[in-house]
Design a protein around this motif. Structure first.
Motif, PDB file in Angstrom:
ATOM      1  N   SER A   1      -7.890   9.584   1.206  1.00  0.00           N
ATOM      2  CA  SER A   1      -7.083  10.006   0.069  1.00  0.00           C
ATOM      3  C   SER A   1      -5.721  10.463   0.586  1.00  0.00           C
ATOM      4  N   LEU A   2      -4.751  10.596  -0.323  1.00  0.00           N
ATOM      5  CA  LEU A   2      -3.413  10.973   0.099  1.00  0.00           C
ATOM      6  C   LEU A   2      -3.386  12.338   0.771  1.00  0.00           C
TER       7      LEU A   2
ATOM      8  N   HIS B   1      -4.289  14.159  -4.315  1.00  0.00           N
ATOM      9  CA  HIS B   1      -3.425  13.054  -4.757  1.00  0.00           C
ATOM     10  C   HIS B   1      -1.939  13.347  -4.551  1.00  0.00           C
TER      11      HIS B   1
ATOM     12  N   GLU C   1       1.183   5.247   1.042  1.00  0.00           N
ATOM     13  CA  GLU C   1       0.634   6.221   1.976  1.00  0.00           C
ATOM     14  C   GLU C   1       1.491   7.491   1.936  1.00  0.00           C
TER      15      GLU C   1
ATOM     16  N   PRO D   1       5.172  10.294  -0.851  1.00  0.00           N
ATOM     17  CA  PRO D   1       4.620   8.941  -0.739  1.00  0.00           C
ATOM     18  C   PRO D   1       5.674   7.959  -0.254  1.00  0.00           C
TER      19      PRO D   1
ATOM     20  N   LEU E   1      -6.250   3.181   3.874  1.00  0.00           N
ATOM     21  CA  LEU E   1      -6.896   2.869   2.603  1.00  0.00           C
ATOM     22  C   LEU E   1      -8.225   3.599   2.431  1.00  0.00           C
TER      23      LEU E   1
ATOM     24  N   ARG F   1      -3.308   2.723  -5.113  1.00  0.00           N
ATOM     25  CA  ARG F   1      -3.002   2.759  -3.687  1.00  0.00           C
ATOM     26  C   ARG F   1      -2.686   1.371  -3.146  1.00  0.00           C
TER      27      ARG F   1
ATOM     28  N   THR G   1       0.857  -1.189   0.000  1.00  0.00           N
ATOM     29  CA  THR G   1       0.000   0.000   0.000  1.00  0.00           C
ATOM     30  C   THR G   1       0.894   1.241   0.000  1.00  0.00           C
TER      31      THR G   1
END
Length: 557
Positions: free
Chosen positions: A394-395, A457, A260, A267, A391, A464, A258
Protein backbone atom coordinates in the motif's frame (compact mmCIF):
# COMPACT_ATOMS: atom_id res chain seq x y z
CA UNK A 1 9.80 -40.46 16.91
CA UNK A 2 7.95 -39.70 20.13
CA UNK A 3 6.32 -36.30 20.45
CA UNK A 4 7.98 -33.76 22.71
CA UNK A 5 6.67 -33.93 26.27
CA UNK A 6 6.40 -30.32 27.44
CA UNK A 7 4.98 -31.08 30.86
CA UNK A 8 8.38 -30.73 32.51
CA UNK A 9 9.15 -27.45 30.71
CA UNK A 10 8.80 -24.04 32.24
CA UNK A 11 6.36 -21.50 30.88
CA UNK A 12 9.21 -19.47 29.36
CA UNK A 13 10.54 -22.57 27.59
CA UNK A 14 7.08 -23.43 26.22
CA UNK A 15 6.65 -19.86 24.95
CA UNK A 16 9.81 -20.30 22.86
CA UNK A 17 8.34 -23.30 21.05
CA UNK A 18 6.90 -22.35 17.61
CA UNK A 19 3.15 -22.61 17.12
CA UNK A 20 2.19 -25.36 14.66
CA UNK A 21 -0.27 -23.12 12.78
CA UNK A 22 2.38 -20.41 12.37
CA UNK A 23 4.79 -22.95 10.94
CA UNK A 24 2.09 -24.19 8.56
CA UNK A 25 1.52 -20.62 7.38
CA UNK A 26 5.26 -20.14 6.78
CA UNK A 27 5.44 -23.39 4.83
CA UNK A 28 2.43 -22.29 2.78
CA UNK A 29 4.12 -18.99 1.97
CA UNK A 30 7.32 -20.77 0.96
CA UNK A 31 5.34 -23.00 -1.42
CA UNK A 32 3.31 -20.17 -2.94
CA UNK A 33 0.04 -21.23 -1.30
CA UNK A 34 -2.61 -18.71 -0.29
CA UNK A 35 -2.62 -18.27 3.49
CA UNK A 36 -6.21 -16.93 3.60
CA UNK A 37 -8.07 -19.42 1.38
CA UNK A 38 -11.82 -19.08 0.94
CA UNK A 39 -13.67 -22.37 1.36
CA UNK A 40 -16.36 -22.90 -1.29
CA UNK A 41 -18.57 -25.89 -2.00
CA UNK A 42 -18.51 -26.94 -5.66
CA UNK A 43 -21.40 -28.93 -7.14
CA UNK A 44 -20.72 -30.81 -10.39
CA UNK A 45 -23.88 -30.47 -12.48
CA UNK A 46 -22.81 -33.43 -14.65
CA UNK A 47 -22.25 -35.98 -11.90
CA UNK A 48 -24.20 -34.44 -9.00
CA UNK A 49 -21.21 -34.76 -6.68
CA UNK A 50 -20.06 -31.93 -4.43
CA UNK A 51 -16.73 -31.19 -2.80
CA UNK A 52 -15.14 -28.42 -0.78
CA UNK A 53 -12.52 -26.39 -2.66
CA UNK A 54 -10.02 -23.88 -1.25
CA UNK A 55 -10.04 -20.80 -3.48
CA UNK A 56 -7.16 -18.27 -3.19
CA UNK A 57 -8.17 -14.94 -1.69
CA UNK A 58 -6.62 -13.02 -4.61
CA UNK A 59 -5.25 -10.18 -2.47
CA UNK A 60 -2.85 -7.75 -4.13
CA UNK A 61 -1.19 -6.71 -0.84
CA UNK A 62 1.80 -8.62 0.50
CA UNK A 63 0.87 -7.70 4.07
CA UNK A 64 -2.42 -9.59 3.62
CA UNK A 65 -1.36 -12.64 1.58
CA UNK A 66 2.19 -12.74 0.14
CA UNK A 67 1.64 -15.65 -2.31
CA UNK A 68 -1.48 -14.11 -3.88
CA UNK A 69 0.19 -10.69 -4.03
CA UNK A 70 3.25 -12.11 -5.81
CA UNK A 71 1.03 -14.00 -8.23
CA UNK A 72 -0.85 -10.82 -9.10
CA UNK A 73 2.46 -8.99 -9.46
CA UNK A 74 3.67 -11.60 -11.96
CA UNK A 75 0.42 -11.19 -13.87
CA UNK A 76 0.95 -7.43 -14.13
CA UNK A 77 4.52 -8.00 -15.31
CA UNK A 78 3.28 -10.28 -18.07
CA UNK A 79 0.67 -7.71 -19.08
CA UNK A 80 3.28 -4.93 -19.22
CA UNK A 81 5.78 -7.04 -21.16
CA UNK A 82 3.28 -8.29 -23.73
CA UNK A 83 1.92 -4.86 -24.67
CA UNK A 84 4.95 -2.58 -24.49
CA UNK A 85 6.65 -3.28 -27.82
CA UNK A 86 3.88 -4.55 -30.09
CA UNK A 87 4.78 -4.66 -33.79
CA UNK A 88 1.23 -5.03 -35.10
CA UNK A 89 -1.88 -3.00 -34.40
CA UNK A 90 -4.16 -4.55 -31.76
CA UNK A 91 -7.47 -5.75 -33.18
CA UNK A 92 -10.25 -3.71 -31.60
CA UNK A 93 -13.07 -4.01 -34.15
CA UNK A 94 -16.31 -5.19 -32.51
CA UNK A 95 -18.03 -8.35 -33.67
CA UNK A 96 -20.90 -7.93 -36.16
CA UNK A 97 -24.36 -7.73 -34.63
CA UNK A 98 -26.41 -10.91 -34.54
CA UNK A 99 -29.95 -11.25 -35.82
CA UNK A 100 -31.30 -11.33 -32.27
CA UNK A 101 -29.39 -8.16 -31.33
CA UNK A 102 -30.73 -6.28 -34.36
CA UNK A 103 -34.28 -7.44 -33.53
CA UNK A 104 -33.94 -6.16 -29.96
CA UNK A 105 -32.83 -2.73 -31.19
CA UNK A 106 -35.78 -2.55 -33.61
CA UNK A 107 -38.17 -3.59 -30.83
CA UNK A 108 -36.62 -0.97 -28.54
CA UNK A 109 -37.18 1.70 -31.22
CA UNK A 110 -40.87 0.75 -31.55
CA UNK A 111 -41.40 0.89 -27.78
CA UNK A 112 -39.58 4.24 -27.56
CA UNK A 113 -41.91 5.70 -30.20
CA UNK A 114 -44.96 4.57 -28.24
CA UNK A 115 -43.50 6.00 -25.03
CA UNK A 116 -42.90 9.39 -26.72
CA UNK A 117 -46.47 9.39 -28.03
CA UNK A 118 -47.80 8.66 -24.55
CA UNK A 119 -45.75 11.54 -23.15
CA UNK A 120 -47.35 13.92 -25.66
CA UNK A 121 -50.93 12.70 -25.40
CA UNK A 122 -51.27 10.21 -22.54
CA UNK A 123 -51.14 10.24 -18.78
CA UNK A 124 -48.26 10.01 -16.32
CA UNK A 125 -49.27 6.44 -15.41
CA UNK A 126 -49.08 5.37 -19.04
CA UNK A 127 -45.63 6.95 -19.47
CA UNK A 128 -44.43 5.16 -16.32
CA UNK A 129 -45.59 1.83 -17.75
CA UNK A 130 -43.68 2.41 -20.98
CA UNK A 131 -40.58 3.45 -18.98
CA UNK A 132 -40.74 0.16 -17.09
CA UNK A 133 -41.00 -1.73 -20.39
CA UNK A 134 -38.01 0.18 -21.79
CA UNK A 135 -35.97 -0.65 -18.69
CA UNK A 136 -36.74 -4.36 -19.13
CA UNK A 137 -35.75 -4.23 -22.81
CA UNK A 138 -32.49 -2.45 -21.97
CA UNK A 139 -31.66 -5.27 -19.57
CA UNK A 140 -32.27 -7.79 -22.37
CA UNK A 141 -30.02 -5.76 -24.66
CA UNK A 142 -27.18 -5.93 -22.13
CA UNK A 143 -27.80 -9.64 -21.61
CA UNK A 144 -27.60 -10.18 -25.39
CA UNK A 145 -23.96 -9.05 -25.38
CA UNK A 146 -24.18 -5.37 -26.33
CA UNK A 147 -22.37 -2.64 -24.44
CA UNK A 148 -23.35 0.97 -23.98
CA UNK A 149 -26.75 2.48 -23.40
CA UNK A 150 -29.53 3.83 -25.61
CA UNK A 151 -31.03 6.14 -22.97
CA UNK A 152 -28.28 8.74 -23.07
CA UNK A 153 -27.05 10.76 -20.12
CA UNK A 154 -29.59 11.07 -17.31
CA UNK A 155 -28.45 14.55 -16.27
CA UNK A 156 -26.58 17.19 -18.29
CA UNK A 157 -22.88 17.43 -17.59
CA UNK A 158 -21.55 20.69 -16.24
CA UNK A 159 -19.04 22.23 -18.61
CA UNK A 160 -16.67 25.13 -18.28
CA UNK A 161 -14.60 27.07 -20.75
CA UNK A 162 -11.76 25.00 -22.20
CA UNK A 163 -9.63 28.11 -22.75
CA UNK A 164 -6.16 27.48 -21.40
CA UNK A 165 -4.86 29.41 -18.42
CA UNK A 166 -2.66 32.38 -19.20
CA UNK A 167 0.10 31.01 -16.95
CA UNK A 168 0.30 27.70 -18.86
CA UNK A 169 2.43 27.41 -22.03
CA UNK A 170 0.74 26.44 -25.27
CA UNK A 171 1.32 23.04 -26.85
CA UNK A 172 1.58 22.08 -30.51
CA UNK A 173 -1.27 19.95 -31.84
CA UNK A 174 -0.62 17.46 -34.62
CA UNK A 175 -3.09 15.67 -36.84
CA UNK A 176 -4.01 12.28 -35.37
CA UNK A 177 -2.85 9.16 -37.19
CA UNK A 178 -4.90 5.97 -36.71
CA UNK A 179 -2.11 3.98 -35.09
CA UNK A 180 -0.90 2.97 -31.63
CA UNK A 181 2.63 1.84 -32.55
CA UNK A 182 4.66 5.01 -32.90
CA UNK A 183 7.67 5.56 -35.13
CA UNK A 184 10.33 3.12 -36.33
CA UNK A 185 13.98 3.82 -37.12
CA UNK A 186 16.21 1.94 -39.56
CA UNK A 187 19.84 1.36 -38.58
CA UNK A 188 22.92 1.43 -40.82
CA UNK A 189 22.65 -2.31 -41.48
CA UNK A 190 18.96 -2.12 -42.37
CA UNK A 191 17.73 -3.33 -38.99
CA UNK A 192 14.45 -1.73 -37.90
CA UNK A 193 14.16 -0.42 -34.35
CA UNK A 194 10.90 0.47 -32.59
CA UNK A 195 11.90 2.30 -29.39
CA UNK A 196 9.54 3.16 -26.56
CA UNK A 197 9.66 5.49 -23.56
CA UNK A 198 9.85 5.11 -19.79
CA UNK A 199 8.67 8.33 -18.10
CA UNK A 200 8.73 9.40 -14.45
CA UNK A 201 6.63 12.37 -13.29
CA UNK A 202 6.60 13.96 -9.83
CA UNK A 203 4.70 16.69 -8.02
CA UNK A 204 6.22 20.09 -7.13
CA UNK A 205 8.02 20.95 -3.91
CA UNK A 206 6.10 21.89 -0.76
CA UNK A 207 9.18 22.87 1.23
CA UNK A 208 12.80 21.86 1.75
CA UNK A 209 13.34 18.15 2.43
CA UNK A 210 16.20 16.52 4.31
CA UNK A 211 18.29 14.64 1.77
CA UNK A 212 17.73 10.88 1.88
CA UNK A 213 15.18 11.07 4.70
CA UNK A 214 12.07 12.44 3.02
CA UNK A 215 11.04 14.66 5.95
CA UNK A 216 10.74 18.48 5.94
CA UNK A 217 13.60 20.59 7.21
CA UNK A 218 11.02 22.85 8.85
CA UNK A 219 7.60 21.15 9.29
CA UNK A 220 6.02 24.45 10.40
CA UNK A 221 6.56 26.00 6.95
CA UNK A 222 5.92 22.87 4.90
CA UNK A 223 2.76 23.31 2.78
CA UNK A 224 0.78 20.27 3.98
CA UNK A 225 -2.54 21.70 2.74
CA UNK A 226 -1.30 21.88 -0.82
CA UNK A 227 0.36 18.47 -0.55
CA UNK A 228 -2.96 16.97 0.59
CA UNK A 229 -4.95 18.54 -2.27
CA UNK A 230 -2.35 17.53 -4.83
CA UNK A 231 -2.52 13.91 -3.64
CA UNK A 232 -6.34 13.93 -3.75
CA UNK A 233 -6.47 15.12 -7.38
CA UNK A 234 -3.31 13.48 -8.72
CA UNK A 235 -5.27 10.94 -10.79
CA UNK A 236 -7.04 13.75 -12.67
CA UNK A 237 -3.69 15.35 -13.48
CA UNK A 238 -2.47 12.06 -14.95
CA UNK A 239 -5.56 11.93 -17.19
CA UNK A 240 -4.81 15.44 -18.47
CA UNK A 241 -1.20 14.45 -19.18
CA UNK A 242 -2.30 11.50 -21.31
CA UNK A 243 -4.71 13.73 -23.26
CA UNK A 244 -2.00 16.28 -23.97
CA UNK A 245 0.51 13.55 -24.80
CA UNK A 246 -1.75 12.12 -27.50
CA UNK A 247 -2.49 15.54 -29.01
CA UNK A 248 1.19 16.39 -29.33
CA UNK A 249 2.37 12.93 -30.40
CA UNK A 250 -0.24 12.72 -33.15
CA UNK A 251 -1.14 9.07 -32.55
CA UNK A 252 -3.14 7.03 -30.04
CA UNK A 253 -0.44 6.67 -27.37
CA UNK A 254 -0.81 3.52 -25.26
CA UNK A 255 0.60 3.30 -21.74
CA UNK A 256 1.12 1.10 -18.68
CA UNK A 257 1.61 3.20 -15.55
CA UNK A 258 1.90 2.70 -11.81
CA UNK A 259 1.57 5.18 -8.94
CA UNK A 260 4.02 4.98 -6.04
CA UNK A 261 4.84 7.16 -3.01
CA UNK A 262 8.05 9.11 -2.74
CA UNK A 263 9.92 9.31 0.55
CA UNK A 264 8.30 12.68 1.18
CA UNK A 265 4.90 10.86 0.84
CA UNK A 266 3.87 12.58 -2.40
CA UNK A 267 2.60 10.26 -5.17
CA UNK A 268 4.59 10.04 -8.38
CA UNK A 269 4.06 8.24 -11.67
CA UNK A 270 6.10 5.69 -13.64
CA UNK A 271 4.77 5.22 -17.16
CA UNK A 272 5.78 2.85 -19.96
CA UNK A 273 4.73 4.33 -23.32
CA UNK A 274 4.59 2.51 -26.63
CA UNK A 275 6.41 4.63 -29.19
CA UNK A 276 8.80 7.51 -28.73
CA UNK A 277 9.02 11.26 -29.05
CA UNK A 278 11.68 13.89 -28.23
CA UNK A 279 12.45 14.29 -24.53
CA UNK A 280 12.10 18.05 -24.86
CA UNK A 281 8.49 17.59 -25.97
CA UNK A 282 7.75 15.26 -23.05
CA UNK A 283 9.07 17.86 -20.61
CA UNK A 284 7.10 20.62 -22.36
CA UNK A 285 3.91 18.56 -22.11
CA UNK A 286 4.47 17.97 -18.39
CA UNK A 287 5.10 21.67 -17.82
CA UNK A 288 1.94 22.65 -19.71
CA UNK A 289 -0.33 20.10 -18.04
CA UNK A 290 -2.60 21.19 -15.21
CA UNK A 291 -5.96 20.32 -13.68
CA UNK A 292 -8.42 22.84 -12.21
CA UNK A 293 -10.73 21.71 -9.41
CA UNK A 294 -13.98 23.68 -9.77
CA UNK A 295 -15.47 23.01 -6.36
CA UNK A 296 -16.98 25.45 -3.84
CA UNK A 297 -14.54 27.34 -1.62
CA UNK A 298 -13.14 25.25 1.23
CA UNK A 299 -10.72 27.67 2.88
CA UNK A 300 -13.00 29.40 5.41
CA UNK A 301 -14.18 27.20 8.31
CA UNK A 302 -17.78 27.97 9.28
CA UNK A 303 -18.65 25.06 11.55
CA UNK A 304 -16.38 23.03 13.82
CA UNK A 305 -16.22 21.35 17.20
CA UNK A 306 -19.68 21.22 18.80
CA UNK A 307 -20.97 23.99 16.55
CA UNK A 308 -22.12 21.86 13.58
CA UNK A 309 -25.06 21.97 11.16
CA UNK A 310 -28.22 20.12 12.22
CA UNK A 311 -30.34 17.81 10.08
CA UNK A 312 -33.96 18.67 9.30
CA UNK A 313 -36.20 16.25 7.34
CA UNK A 314 -38.11 17.56 4.35
CA UNK A 315 -41.84 17.28 3.86
CA UNK A 316 -42.91 13.85 2.64
CA UNK A 317 -43.89 13.62 -1.01
CA UNK A 318 -46.60 11.45 -2.48
CA UNK A 319 -45.88 7.81 -3.27
CA UNK A 320 -43.61 7.31 -6.28
CA UNK A 321 -42.15 10.85 -6.12
CA UNK A 322 -38.83 12.09 -4.79
CA UNK A 323 -36.86 15.31 -4.64
CA UNK A 324 -34.63 16.02 -7.68
CA UNK A 325 -31.41 15.85 -5.63
CA UNK A 326 -32.48 12.61 -3.94
CA UNK A 327 -32.18 14.01 -0.41
CA UNK A 328 -34.81 13.43 2.26
CA UNK A 329 -33.75 16.43 4.32
CA UNK A 330 -31.35 19.37 4.64
CA UNK A 331 -28.65 20.61 6.99
CA UNK A 332 -29.37 23.92 8.72
CA UNK A 333 -27.23 26.56 10.37
CA UNK A 334 -27.66 25.83 14.13
CA UNK A 335 -27.80 29.57 14.97
CA UNK A 336 -29.97 31.08 12.24
CA UNK A 337 -31.86 28.02 11.00
CA UNK A 338 -30.81 28.89 7.44
CA UNK A 339 -30.70 25.97 5.02
CA UNK A 340 -27.18 25.38 3.77
CA UNK A 341 -26.83 25.37 -0.03
CA UNK A 342 -26.98 21.93 -1.57
CA UNK A 343 -24.11 20.69 -3.71
CA UNK A 344 -25.86 21.60 -6.97
CA UNK A 345 -26.85 25.03 -5.66
CA UNK A 346 -23.27 25.73 -4.64
CA UNK A 347 -22.04 24.78 -8.12
CA UNK A 348 -24.74 26.98 -9.71
CA UNK A 349 -23.48 29.95 -7.69
CA UNK A 350 -19.94 29.16 -8.79
CA UNK A 351 -21.02 29.06 -12.44
CA UNK A 352 -22.76 32.43 -12.15
CA UNK A 353 -19.73 34.14 -10.62
CA UNK A 354 -17.61 35.39 -13.52
CA UNK A 355 -14.73 36.28 -11.18
CA UNK A 356 -14.65 32.88 -9.47
CA UNK A 357 -11.37 31.01 -9.22
CA UNK A 358 -10.93 27.22 -9.01
CA UNK A 359 -10.56 25.72 -5.56
CA UNK A 360 -7.22 24.21 -6.54
CA UNK A 361 -4.88 24.01 -9.52
CA UNK A 362 -2.54 21.02 -9.61
CA UNK A 363 0.59 20.75 -11.76
CA UNK A 364 3.60 18.48 -12.13
CA UNK A 365 6.97 19.42 -10.70
CA UNK A 366 10.12 20.28 -12.64
CA UNK A 367 11.62 16.79 -12.29
CA UNK A 368 10.67 14.91 -15.46
CA UNK A 369 12.66 11.86 -16.58
CA UNK A 370 12.20 10.23 -20.00
CA UNK A 371 14.35 7.31 -21.14
CA UNK A 372 14.33 5.46 -24.46
CA UNK A 373 13.89 1.69 -24.19
CA UNK A 374 14.29 -1.06 -26.81
CA UNK A 375 12.44 -4.38 -26.74
CA UNK A 376 14.31 -7.40 -25.44
CA UNK A 377 17.08 -5.43 -23.74
CA UNK A 378 18.10 -5.61 -20.06
CA UNK A 379 16.86 -2.01 -19.70
CA UNK A 380 13.34 -3.09 -20.71
CA UNK A 381 13.32 -5.92 -18.15
CA UNK A 382 14.62 -3.57 -15.46
CA UNK A 383 11.91 -1.00 -16.22
CA UNK A 384 9.21 -3.69 -15.99
CA UNK A 385 10.54 -4.78 -12.60
CA UNK A 386 10.63 -1.15 -11.51
CA UNK A 387 7.03 -0.59 -12.63
CA UNK A 388 5.79 -3.53 -10.56
CA UNK A 389 8.15 -3.06 -7.60
CA UNK A 390 5.64 -1.57 -5.16
CA UNK A 391 2.42 -3.11 -6.47
CA UNK A 392 2.29 -5.55 -3.54
CA UNK A 393 2.44 -2.74 -0.98
CA UNK A 394 0.00 0.00 0.00
CA UNK A 395 1.10 3.61 -0.38
CA UNK A 396 1.69 3.89 3.37
CA UNK A 397 3.54 0.58 3.85
CA UNK A 398 6.93 2.00 2.97
CA UNK A 399 6.81 4.38 5.93
CA UNK A 400 9.45 3.96 8.62
CA UNK A 401 7.45 3.78 11.85
CA UNK A 402 10.65 3.72 13.95
CA UNK A 403 11.71 7.18 12.82
CA UNK A 404 10.08 9.90 15.00
CA UNK A 405 10.56 12.53 12.27
CA UNK A 406 8.71 10.39 9.71
CA UNK A 407 5.95 9.60 12.19
CA UNK A 408 5.47 13.31 12.76
CA UNK A 409 5.52 13.96 8.99
CA UNK A 410 2.83 11.31 8.43
CA UNK A 411 0.72 12.62 11.29
CA UNK A 412 0.79 16.16 9.89
CA UNK A 413 -0.22 15.00 6.41
CA UNK A 414 -3.02 12.81 7.75
CA UNK A 415 -4.29 15.73 9.84
CA UNK A 416 -4.28 17.95 6.72
CA UNK A 417 -6.29 15.26 4.90
CA UNK A 418 -8.75 14.80 7.76
CA UNK A 419 -10.87 17.87 6.98
CA UNK A 420 -10.08 18.19 3.28
CA UNK A 421 -13.08 17.33 1.05
CA UNK A 422 -12.17 14.23 -0.96
CA UNK A 423 -15.28 14.11 -3.21
CA UNK A 424 -18.61 15.88 -3.75
CA UNK A 425 -20.21 13.46 -1.27
CA UNK A 426 -17.61 13.99 1.48
CA UNK A 427 -19.11 15.02 4.89
CA UNK A 428 -16.28 17.54 5.28
CA UNK A 429 -18.23 19.99 3.09
CA UNK A 430 -20.44 20.72 6.12
CA UNK A 431 -17.40 22.29 7.78
CA UNK A 432 -17.37 24.92 5.03
CA UNK A 433 -21.12 25.58 4.90
CA UNK A 434 -22.10 23.38 1.94
CA UNK A 435 -24.27 20.28 1.98
CA UNK A 436 -22.49 17.24 0.47
CA UNK A 437 -23.92 15.71 -2.67
CA UNK A 438 -26.69 13.32 -1.65
CA UNK A 439 -26.58 14.50 1.97
CA UNK A 440 -28.10 12.23 4.59
CA UNK A 441 -28.47 12.35 8.38
CA UNK A 442 -25.53 11.53 10.62
CA UNK A 443 -22.79 13.18 8.57
CA UNK A 444 -19.98 14.72 10.63
CA UNK A 445 -16.93 16.65 9.36
CA UNK A 446 -13.67 14.82 9.99
CA UNK A 447 -15.30 11.38 9.93
CA UNK A 448 -15.41 10.63 6.22
CA UNK A 449 -15.00 6.94 5.47
CA UNK A 450 -13.37 7.55 2.10
CA UNK A 451 -10.03 5.83 1.62
CA UNK A 452 -8.34 9.17 0.86
CA UNK A 453 -8.38 10.02 4.58
CA UNK A 454 -6.76 6.75 5.65
CA UNK A 455 -3.00 6.77 6.40
CA UNK A 456 -2.34 3.74 4.17
CA UNK A 457 -3.54 5.68 1.09
CA UNK A 458 -1.88 9.06 1.81
CA UNK A 459 -4.68 10.95 0.08
CA UNK A 460 -4.43 9.17 -3.28
CA UNK A 461 -7.83 7.77 -4.30
CA UNK A 462 -7.12 6.56 -7.84
CA UNK A 463 -6.03 3.19 -9.18
CA UNK A 464 -2.48 2.03 -8.55
CA UNK A 465 -2.14 0.51 -12.03
CA UNK A 466 -3.27 2.49 -15.09
CA UNK A 467 -3.46 0.58 -18.39
CA UNK A 468 -4.78 1.97 -21.67
CA UNK A 469 -7.44 -0.04 -23.49
CA UNK A 470 -5.28 -0.93 -26.50
CA UNK A 471 -2.15 -1.79 -24.55
CA UNK A 472 -2.00 -5.55 -25.13
CA UNK A 473 -5.39 -6.06 -26.80
CA UNK A 474 -6.39 -8.11 -23.73
CA UNK A 475 -8.02 -7.45 -20.41
CA UNK A 476 -6.36 -8.53 -17.18
CA UNK A 477 -8.84 -11.41 -16.98
CA UNK A 478 -7.77 -12.58 -20.44
CA UNK A 479 -4.10 -12.48 -19.42
CA UNK A 480 -5.00 -14.55 -16.38
CA UNK A 481 -6.90 -16.99 -18.61
CA UNK A 482 -3.84 -17.40 -20.85
CA UNK A 483 -1.69 -18.31 -17.88
CA UNK A 484 -4.37 -20.68 -16.61
CA UNK A 485 -4.63 -22.42 -19.98
CA UNK A 486 -0.86 -22.93 -20.11
CA UNK A 487 -0.83 -24.36 -16.59
CA UNK A 488 -3.73 -26.73 -17.35
CA UNK A 489 -2.01 -28.03 -20.46
CA UNK A 490 1.27 -28.50 -18.59
CA UNK A 491 -0.50 -30.40 -15.81
CA UNK A 492 -2.43 -32.55 -18.27
CA UNK A 493 -5.86 -31.25 -17.22
CA UNK A 494 -8.64 -30.76 -19.76
CA UNK A 495 -10.67 -27.59 -20.15
CA UNK A 496 -13.83 -29.69 -19.85
CA UNK A 497 -12.87 -30.84 -16.36
CA UNK A 498 -12.34 -27.24 -15.29
CA UNK A 499 -15.22 -25.66 -17.24
CA UNK A 500 -16.61 -22.90 -14.98
CA UNK A 501 -20.11 -23.35 -16.41
CA UNK A 502 -20.15 -26.97 -15.32
CA UNK A 503 -20.09 -26.18 -11.61
CA UNK A 504 -22.27 -24.35 -9.10
CA UNK A 505 -20.36 -22.64 -6.30
CA UNK A 506 -21.70 -21.86 -2.85
CA UNK A 507 -19.97 -20.50 0.28
CA UNK A 508 -19.46 -22.92 3.14
CA UNK A 509 -20.91 -21.50 6.38
CA UNK A 510 -18.46 -21.13 9.23
CA UNK A 511 -20.88 -23.01 11.49
CA UNK A 512 -20.61 -26.16 9.36
CA UNK A 513 -19.40 -28.95 11.64
CA UNK A 514 -17.54 -30.67 8.80
CA UNK A 515 -15.44 -27.59 7.94
CA UNK A 516 -11.74 -28.51 8.36
CA UNK A 517 -9.43 -26.22 10.29
CA UNK A 518 -7.28 -23.66 8.55
CA UNK A 519 -4.13 -25.63 9.37
CA UNK A 520 -5.51 -28.80 7.79
CA UNK A 521 -6.63 -26.89 4.68
CA UNK A 522 -3.16 -25.35 4.33
CA UNK A 523 -1.52 -28.78 4.61
CA UNK A 524 -3.70 -30.14 1.82
CA UNK A 525 -3.00 -27.13 -0.40
CA UNK A 526 0.76 -27.40 0.22
CA UNK A 527 0.75 -31.08 -0.77
CA UNK A 528 -1.21 -30.30 -3.93
CA UNK A 529 1.11 -27.43 -4.81
CA UNK A 530 4.19 -29.61 -4.40
CA UNK A 531 2.65 -32.17 -6.77
CA UNK A 532 1.92 -29.44 -9.34
CA UNK A 533 5.40 -27.99 -9.01
CA UNK A 534 7.05 -31.37 -9.54
CA UNK A 535 5.08 -31.73 -12.78
CA UNK A 536 5.95 -28.23 -13.95
CA UNK A 537 9.64 -28.63 -13.14
CA UNK A 538 9.69 -31.72 -15.32
CA UNK A 539 8.17 -29.70 -18.18
CA UNK A 540 10.35 -26.58 -17.92
CA UNK A 541 12.24 -27.50 -21.07
CA UNK A 542 9.00 -27.54 -23.05
CA UNK A 543 8.07 -24.09 -21.79
CA UNK A 544 11.24 -22.37 -23.03
CA UNK A 545 9.64 -21.45 -26.34
CA UNK A 546 6.35 -20.30 -24.88
CA UNK A 547 5.23 -16.68 -24.75
CA UNK A 548 5.16 -16.64 -20.94
CA UNK A 549 8.31 -17.78 -19.07
CA UNK A 550 8.13 -21.03 -17.15
CA UNK A 551 9.06 -19.30 -13.89
CA UNK A 552 5.92 -17.17 -14.11
CA UNK A 553 3.87 -20.22 -15.04
CA UNK A 554 4.90 -21.94 -11.85
CA UNK A 555 3.59 -18.90 -9.99
CA UNK A 556 0.35 -19.04 -12.00
CA UNK A 557 -0.22 -22.66 -11.01
Amino acid sequence: MNPVNDRGLSRAERQKMPVALDVAVEVAKANGVCVRPILLRRLDTHTGQSEDVNVPCGSTREAVCPPCARRNQQLRKAQCREGWHLEAEPVTDPDPATENQRWLIEFRADVQAKRDAAEREGTAEEVADWDAAIQAIDEEIRAAGMRGTLSGRAAPRRSRSTRRRQDAPDLPRRAMRPTTLGRTFTGTEGKVFRPSLFITLTLPSYGRIRSGQGVPVNPATYDYARAARDALHFSKLVDRFVQNLRRVAGYDVQYFATVEPQKRLAPHLHMAIRGTMPRAEVKAIAAATYHQVWWPAADEVRFEGEHLPVWAPRADLSEGQSYPDGQSGDYLDPDTGEVLPTWHEALDRLDQDETAEPLHVIRFGDQVDAQGVLAGTPDADQCIRYLSKYLTKSLGESLDADDPARRDHVARLVEALRYEPCSPACPNWLRYGVQPKGAKPGMTPGRCRGKAHKPEHLGYVGRRVLVSRKWSNKTLAEHKRDRRTWALEALGLSEEATDPHRYVWKPVPASDADTPSLALRLLRMVAERQRWRATLLALDARADGQQIPAVEMREAA
